[in-house]
Design a protein around this motif. Structure first.
Motif, PDB file in Angstrom:
ATOM      1  N   PHE A 188      44.584  40.995  43.596  1.00 27.88           N
ATOM      2  CA  PHE A 188      45.579  40.642  44.608  1.00 27.88           C
ATOM      3  C   PHE A 188      45.516  39.168  44.977  1.00 27.88           C
ATOM      4  N   LYS A 189      44.341  38.553  44.870  1.00 32.67           N
ATOM      5  CA  LYS A 189      44.182  37.153  45.234  1.00 32.67           C
ATOM      6  C   LYS A 189      44.819  36.215  44.206  1.00 32.67           C
ATOM      7  N   GLY A 192      49.036  38.275  43.556  1.00 32.26           N
ATOM      8  CA  GLY A 192      49.813  38.657  44.726  1.00 32.26           C
ATOM      9  C   GLY A 192      49.714  40.145  45.015  1.00 32.26           C
ATOM     10  N   ASN A 193      50.192  40.543  46.176  1.00 30.65           N
ATOM     11  CA  ASN A 193      50.057  41.932  46.618  1.00 30.65           C
ATOM     12  C   ASN A 193      50.812  42.918  45.743  1.00 30.65           C
ATOM     13  N   ASP A 194      51.857  42.458  45.065  1.00 31.28           N
ATOM     14  CA  ASP A 194      52.604  43.352  44.179  1.00 31.28           C
ATOM     15  C   ASP A 194      52.272  43.109  42.707  1.00 31.28           C
ATOM     16  N   ARG A 196      52.847  40.621  40.759  1.00 32.63           N
ATOM     17  CA  ARG A 196      53.981  40.115  39.977  1.00 32.63           C
ATOM     18  C   ARG A 196      53.923  38.613  39.754  1.00 32.63           C
ATOM     19  N   ASP A 197      53.058  37.893  40.454  1.00 31.23           N
ATOM     20  CA  ASP A 197      52.997  36.439  40.322  1.00 31.23           C
ATOM     21  C   ASP A 197      52.267  36.036  39.042  1.00 31.23           C
ATOM     22  N   GLU A 209      57.166  35.474  36.471  1.00 31.95           N
ATOM     23  CA  GLU A 209      56.465  36.681  36.869  1.00 31.95           C
ATOM     24  C   GLU A 209      55.505  37.140  35.783  1.00 31.95           C
ATOM     25  N   ASP A 224      40.785  42.795  46.474  1.00 30.96           N
ATOM     26  CA  ASP A 224      41.078  41.834  47.542  1.00 30.96           C
ATOM     27  C   ASP A 224      39.953  40.816  47.732  1.00 30.96           C
TER      28      ASP A 224
END
Length: 293
Positions: A188-189, A192-194, A196-197, A209, A224
């Motif tokens: 996630f770090k 991103g939270n989804d 997709r980054d 993406e 996280d």
């Protein structure tokens, strides 16, 4: 605690428990398997049993002795989230733990979070590695060697947060080729939270993406988790171990790259080193090949 805890949920529960490192997770799973002890039975044990029988840290013992039902509930919520995103968890006690890592690392990460195209773990992989503060001309060489591998239908294994890694990581994007990214922090770090980054800014010039159908991301850290100082060494070992061929440009004497060369040679991997590196002759005497100019 009346509900039966599935094996995957229990493994994630252990991995997410503060104070539980990867080796501790593996030790608990292996001992429970040996004793035919269920997750429910494990969670009913005393703090003394956690300390003496499982050799867990005081921090892990404290957290395991707390409100267990609430902890399991939170982990189940995280498991549902990770499952929905397509993230899988593998421990070194699992039969499908990556063989490439076990063959080379005497102390492999106990837990891996995988996101994306896991079939790449069976591909013809390679890495191009270099110690920190690599010169611009050497960065150019990293890019050239990466391109040669990509055009030879090999799959690059690399990191995301150092110039030496970033210079190689963008090359497959130009050619629409797959790559394996090994992280020094949680999923996630970086994504991103989804999830997709793309992993870093320069990569977003080629693909905005992240594409899990093409690439694979591997992290030995909680989703996280932030970066801490020792993580980069774990990441470097992971990059090297997942590579069937290891190329080195600059190797600092006594550093991580030097130890990875020896680990690779001991495991029978193809190891190549540039004559730009100080001490390259010593590594060729150990069995490394000289990189072609």
């Amino acid at each position: 605690m009346n509900n039966k805890i599935p094996a995957r949920t229990f493994a994630l529960f252990l991995a997410m428990t503060p104070g539980m490192g990867g080796r501790s997770v593996t030790r608990v799973l292996a001992r429970n398997g040996l004793l035919d002890r269920t997750p429910e039975e494990f969670l009913r044990l005393s703090p003394e049993a956690y300390r003496e029988e499982y050799r867990l840290t005081p921090k892990a013992v404290m957290n395991l002795s707390g409100n267990r039902e609430e902890l399991v509930k939170r982990v189940q919520e995280l498991e549902n989230r990770l499952s929905g995103l397509g993230v899988s968890l593998v421990t070194s006690a699992d039969a499908h733990y990556p063989t490439l890592i076990e063959e080379m690392d005497p102390d492999p990460p106990g837990v891996l979070f995988l996101y994306g195209n896991a079939k790449l773990l069976q591909a013809k992989t390679f890495c191009v590695m270099s110690s920190r503060n690599t010169l611009p001309a050497d960065l150019d060489l990293i890019e050239r060697l990466t391109e040669e591998g990509v055009l030879n239908s090999e799959v690059l294994v690399t990191g995301h947060d150092r110039p030496e890694y970033q210079r190689s990581a963008v090359v497959p994007l130009r050619w629409g080729s797959p790559r394996i990214l090994c992280l020094d922090r949680g999923l996630f770090k970086v994504l991103g939270n989804d999830l997709r980054d793309e992993a870093f800014r320069a990569a977003r010039l080629w693909r905005y993406e992240f594409d899990p159908s093409t690439d694979l991301v591997v992290s030995p850290f909680r989703p996280d988790a932030d970066f801490i100082g020792v993580n980069n060494r774990v990441r470097d070992r992971l990059v090297a171990c997942l590579s069937r061929r290891l190329d080195f440009i600059q190797v600092a004497e006594g550093g991580t790259m030097a130890s990875l060369i020896r680990m690779g040679l001991k495991a029978g991997r193809q190891v190549r080193i540039s004559d730009r590196s100080v001490g390259y002759r010593a590594y060729t005497q150990l069995g490394a090949e000289k990189l072609p100019v």
